[in-house]
Scaffold this motif. Structure first.
Motif, PDB file in Angstrom:
ATOM      1  N   UNK A   1       0.802  -1.131  -0.011  1.00 29.18           N
ATOM      2  CA  UNK A   1       0.056  -0.091   0.015  1.00 29.18           C
ATOM      3  C   UNK A   1       0.878   1.164   0.106  1.00 29.18           C
ATOM      4  N   UNK A   2       0.522   2.177  -0.805  1.00 28.50           N
ATOM      5  CA  UNK A   2       1.077   3.652  -0.913  1.00 28.50           C
ATOM      6  C   UNK A   2       0.897   4.171   0.370  1.00 28.50           C
ATOM      7  N   UNK A   3       2.275   5.028   0.866  1.00 25.13           N
ATOM      8  CA  UNK A   3       1.925   5.965   2.146  1.00 25.13           C
ATOM      9  C   UNK A   3       1.380   7.146   1.824  1.00 25.13           C
ATOM     10  N   UNK A   4       0.945   7.856   2.575  1.00 25.76           N
ATOM     11  CA  UNK A   4       0.476   9.223   2.601  1.00 25.76           C
ATOM     12  C   UNK A   4       1.048  10.124   3.708  1.00 25.76           C
ATOM     13  N   UNK A   5       1.174  11.285   3.600  1.00 25.01           N
ATOM     14  CA  UNK A   5       1.774  12.350   4.440  1.00 25.01           C
ATOM     15  C   UNK A   5       0.674  12.629   5.555  1.00 25.01           C
ATOM     16  N   UNK A   6       1.147  12.682   6.711  1.00 29.21           N
ATOM     17  CA  UNK A   6       0.356  12.564   7.837  1.00 29.21           C
ATOM     18  C   UNK A   6       0.723  14.030   8.883  1.00 29.21           C
ATOM     19  N   UNK A   7       1.843  14.525   8.550  1.00 28.60           N
ATOM     20  CA  UNK A   7       2.092  15.642   9.108  1.00 28.60           C
ATOM     21  C   UNK A   7       3.285  16.360   8.658  1.00 28.60           C
ATOM     22  N   UNK A   8       3.495  17.530   8.854  1.00 31.02           N
ATOM     23  CA  UNK A   8       4.623  18.444   8.258  1.00 31.02           C
ATOM     24  C   UNK A   8       5.356  19.249   9.337  1.00 31.02           C
ATOM     25  N   UNK A   9       6.625  19.788   8.537  1.00 28.70           N
ATOM     26  CA  UNK A   9       7.490  20.640   9.680  1.00 28.70           C
ATOM     27  C   UNK A   9       7.469  21.714   8.600  1.00 28.70           C
ATOM     28  N   UNK A  10       7.431  23.177   9.085  1.00 32.45           N
ATOM     29  CA  UNK A  10       7.440  24.273   8.584  1.00 32.45           C
ATOM     30  C   UNK A  10       8.551  25.215   8.962  1.00 32.45           C
ATOM     31  N   UNK A  11       9.229  25.964   8.029  1.00 32.91           N
ATOM     32  CA  UNK A  11      10.252  26.909   8.270  1.00 32.91           C
ATOM     33  C   UNK A  11       9.526  28.178   8.987  1.00 32.91           C
ATOM     34  N   UNK A  12      10.104  29.187   9.411  1.00 32.06           N
ATOM     35  CA  UNK A  12       9.888  30.539   9.927  1.00 32.06           C
ATOM     36  C   UNK A  12       8.925  31.227   8.936  1.00 32.06           C
ATOM     37  N   UNK A  13       9.186  30.986   7.602  1.00 24.74           N
ATOM     38  CA  UNK A  13       8.080  31.750   6.562  1.00 24.74           C
ATOM     39  C   UNK A  13       6.733  30.948   6.295  1.00 24.74           C
ATOM     40  N   UNK A  14       6.806  29.576   6.854  1.00 28.79           N
ATOM     41  CA  UNK A  14       5.675  28.887   6.877  1.00 28.79           C
ATOM     42  C   UNK A  14       5.641  27.977   5.651  1.00 28.79           C
ATOM     43  N   UNK A  15       6.749  27.818   4.982  1.00 29.62           N
ATOM     44  CA  UNK A  15       7.121  26.655   3.779  1.00 29.62           C
ATOM     45  C   UNK A  15       7.190  25.521   4.653  1.00 29.62           C
TER      46      UNK A  15
ATOM     47  N   UNK B   1      -0.915  18.666  -2.933  1.00 31.72           N
ATOM     48  CA  UNK B   1      -2.242  17.654  -2.639  1.00 31.72           C
ATOM     49  C   UNK B   1      -2.928  17.738  -3.841  1.00 31.72           C
ATOM     50  N   UNK B   2      -3.448  16.399  -4.248  1.00 32.02           N
ATOM     51  CA  UNK B   2      -4.443  16.113  -5.224  1.00 32.02           C
ATOM     52  C   UNK B   2      -5.488  17.232  -5.213  1.00 32.02           C
ATOM     53  N   UNK B   3      -6.176  17.760  -6.134  1.00 30.08           N
ATOM     54  CA  UNK B   3      -7.417  18.639  -6.260  1.00 30.08           C
ATOM     55  C   UNK B   3      -8.597  17.462  -6.205  1.00 30.08           C
ATOM     56  N   UNK B   4      -9.241  17.755  -5.013  1.00 28.35           N
ATOM     57  CA  UNK B   4     -10.384  16.972  -4.653  1.00 28.35           C
ATOM     58  C   UNK B   4     -11.511  18.189  -4.079  1.00 28.35           C
ATOM     59  N   UNK B   5     -11.401  19.157  -4.028  1.00 23.52           N
ATOM     60  CA  UNK B   5     -12.463  20.174  -3.439  1.00 23.52           C
ATOM     61  C   UNK B   5     -12.427  20.158  -1.946  1.00 23.52           C
ATOM     62  N   UNK B   6     -11.422  19.416  -1.316  1.00 28.53           N
ATOM     63  CA  UNK B   6     -11.521  19.424  -0.043  1.00 28.53           C
ATOM     64  C   UNK B   6     -10.679  20.266   0.637  1.00 28.53           C
ATOM     65  N   UNK B   7     -10.706  21.549   0.993  1.00 26.25           N
ATOM     66  CA  UNK B   7      -9.639  22.208   1.580  1.00 26.25           C
ATOM     67  C   UNK B   7      -8.918  21.565   3.145  1.00 26.25           C
ATOM     68  N   UNK B   8      -9.667  21.021   3.737  1.00 25.60           N
ATOM     69  CA  UNK B   8      -9.357  20.180   4.910  1.00 25.60           C
ATOM     70  C   UNK B   8      -7.940  19.277   4.963  1.00 25.60           C
ATOM     71  N   UNK B   9      -7.855  18.654   3.616  1.00 27.45           N
ATOM     72  CA  UNK B   9      -6.870  17.599   3.536  1.00 27.45           C
ATOM     73  C   UNK B   9      -5.675  18.363   2.824  1.00 27.45           C
ATOM     74  N   UNK B  10      -5.536  19.836   2.372  1.00 30.27           N
ATOM     75  CA  UNK B  10      -4.593  20.403   1.959  1.00 30.27           C
ATOM     76  C   UNK B  10      -3.334  20.277   2.789  1.00 30.27           C
ATOM     77  N   UNK B  11      -2.170  20.127   2.163  1.00 26.69           N
ATOM     78  CA  UNK B  11      -0.892  19.958   2.799  1.00 26.69           C
ATOM     79  C   UNK B  11      -0.777  20.962   3.889  1.00 26.69           C
ATOM     80  N   UNK B  12      -0.907  22.029   3.687  1.00 30.60           N
ATOM     81  CA  UNK B  12      -0.720  23.353   4.630  1.00 30.60           C
ATOM     82  C   UNK B  12      -1.643  22.820   5.843  1.00 30.60           C
ATOM     83  N   UNK B  13      -2.580  22.121   5.839  1.00 31.70           N
ATOM     84  CA  UNK B  13      -3.642  21.857   6.978  1.00 31.70           C
ATOM     85  C   UNK B  13      -3.293  20.973   7.927  1.00 31.70           C
TER      86      UNK B  13
END
Length: 75
Positions: free
Chosen positions: A2-16, A59-71
């Motif tokens: 099964x392919x993995x998915x991203x579940x969390x992110x680290x961001x720098x001071x600029x929010x990237x 993120x793949x476009x699916x119309x759901x902003x809640x699963x955006x990588x930034x979220x």
């Protein structure tokens, strides 16, 4: 396998986003994550070329902003 998915992110001071945590617990720096995405190993995301010519992960476009990588939660 099964392919993995991203579940969390680290961001720098600029929010990237600078790193991702996968559903298997691996931590990938952005360049490593980009290679995994391009290799088809991560679901729900794709690589695209920005106006500056660099490749980025989104993120793949699916119309759901809640699963955006930034979220995704931070780790």
């Amino acid at each position: 396998m099964q392919r993995k998915s991203f579940v969390a992110v680290q961001k720098n001071g600029d929010g990237d986003i600078t790193a991702f945590k996968t559903s298997s617990g691996r931590v990938l720096q952005y360049e490593q994550a980009l290679q995994e995405v391009q290799g088809g190993n991560i679901q729900g995301v794709n690589a695209f070329k920005g106006r500056d010519g660099d490749l980025y992960i989104r993120g793949d476009a699916d119309g759901d902003p809640s699963n955006n990588l930034d979220q995704l939660p931070s780790f």
